[in-house]
Design a protein around this motif. Sequence first.
Motif, PDB file in Angstrom:
ATOM      1  N   ILE A 117      27.455  45.473  36.476  1.00  0.00           N
ATOM      2  CA  ILE A 117      27.925  44.610  35.386  1.00  0.00           C
ATOM      3  C   ILE A 117      27.534  43.168  35.652  1.00  0.00           C
ATOM      4  N   LEU A 118      27.696  42.718  36.896  1.00  0.00           N
ATOM      5  CA  LEU A 118      27.314  41.345  37.220  1.00  0.00           C
ATOM      6  C   LEU A 118      25.818  41.134  36.989  1.00  0.00           C
ATOM      7  N   MET A 140      33.355  37.346  36.376  1.00  0.00           N
ATOM      8  CA  MET A 140      32.453  36.898  37.446  1.00  0.00           C
ATOM      9  C   MET A 140      33.209  36.199  38.570  1.00  0.00           C
ATOM     10  N   VAL A 141      34.241  35.443  38.217  1.00  0.00           N
ATOM     11  CA  VAL A 141      35.060  34.786  39.243  1.00  0.00           C
ATOM     12  C   VAL A 141      35.816  35.834  40.055  1.00  0.00           C
ATOM     13  N   ASP A 142      36.433  36.812  39.375  1.00  0.00           N
ATOM     14  CA  ASP A 142      37.128  37.888  40.087  1.00  0.00           C
ATOM     15  C   ASP A 142      36.166  38.645  40.996  1.00  0.00           C
ATOM     16  N   TYR A 143      34.986  38.936  40.489  1.00  0.00           N
ATOM     17  CA  TYR A 143      33.975  39.651  41.274  1.00  0.00           C
ATOM     18  C   TYR A 143      33.622  38.850  42.539  1.00  0.00           C
ATOM     19  N   THR A 144      33.385  37.570  42.369  1.00  0.00           N
ATOM     20  CA  THR A 144      33.026  36.711  43.503  1.00  0.00           C
ATOM     21  C   THR A 144      34.178  36.606  44.492  1.00  0.00           C
ATOM     22  N   ARG A 145      35.386  36.452  43.979  1.00  0.00           N
ATOM     23  CA  ARG A 145      36.552  36.399  44.872  1.00  0.00           C
ATOM     24  C   ARG A 145      36.703  37.712  45.632  1.00  0.00           C
ATOM     25  N   SER A 170      41.360  40.799  40.398  1.00  0.00           N
ATOM     26  CA  SER A 170      41.336  42.066  39.677  1.00  0.00           C
ATOM     27  C   SER A 170      39.952  42.694  39.804  1.00  0.00           C
ATOM     28  N   PHE A 171      39.936  44.014  40.003  1.00  0.00           N
ATOM     29  CA  PHE A 171      38.651  44.717  39.985  1.00  0.00           C
ATOM     30  C   PHE A 171      38.026  44.572  38.601  1.00  0.00           C
ATOM     31  N   MET A 172      38.842  44.733  37.582  1.00  0.00           N
ATOM     32  CA  MET A 172      38.412  44.521  36.197  1.00  0.00           C
ATOM     33  C   MET A 172      39.668  44.437  35.348  1.00  0.00           C
ATOM     34  N   ARG A 173      39.810  43.328  34.681  1.00  0.00           N
ATOM     35  CA  ARG A 173      41.007  43.113  33.862  1.00  0.00           C
ATOM     36  C   ARG A 173      40.928  43.957  32.583  1.00  0.00           C
ATOM     37  N   PRO A 174      42.069  44.471  32.133  1.00  0.00           N
ATOM     38  CA  PRO A 174      42.074  45.280  30.906  1.00  0.00           C
ATOM     39  C   PRO A 174      41.480  44.539  29.707  1.00  0.00           C
ATOM     40  N   GLU A 175      41.698  43.212  29.643  1.00  0.00           N
ATOM     41  CA  GLU A 175      41.163  42.458  28.500  1.00  0.00           C
ATOM     42  C   GLU A 175      39.629  42.437  28.498  1.00  0.00           C
TER      43      GLU A 175
END
Length: 195
Positions: A117-118, A140-145, A170-175
């Motif tokens: 996805i990134l 992208m911020v969650d992925y990087t974190r 979050s691995f992937m937020r529901p939104e």
Amino acid sequence: MRTEEIIRLVFSFLGGGLVAGILAWVRTNRADRIGRRVAFLRAQIEHLYAPLHFFATQNRSFFELNAKLHEAYTTEFVAKKWSNNEATQESIRRQADATLEVANEYISLVTRNNDRILEILRDNFAYIDDDDVDTFRRFMVDYTRMRTELGPEARLKTPFLIYKHVGEISFMRPEFIERVESKFREKRKKLASYR
């Protein structure tokens, strides 16, 4: 034929041709604009929204499987009282560990999907709708974190209190999933309306 009639005839002839020429130009110009819109929309779907939809909805299914495994784990290994017999306890421990391993495998699949996805977001940034930028940036911020703050086996590198101050990862937020799904459907519907 009188001069007035000749002039009227010439003007009507030129006027009709001129009007037809202008109308043809307007139609062609409009068709070109619509063609460009359709081409861009098709590219958005092919390069961005369809692949995002594929991976995001797959992640949702993996999250659901992970949750079901954790529910079953709780039901079978936490909520039940088992014999204190050493052989029974060892057997239960092996089964519990195997269950958690499988649950964690689904999260590993989510992580691999997030890598893809990134790449998709990075390589197709020009196709992102303005109203999606914040949602995608948050991913992208969650992925990087996730890649920065979590060590091997998803162990938190930062002290827990610091992590709580910075905010949850979050691995992937529901939104994100909901946004991608709705945009994918909306864009396919819009594309179909041009046919």
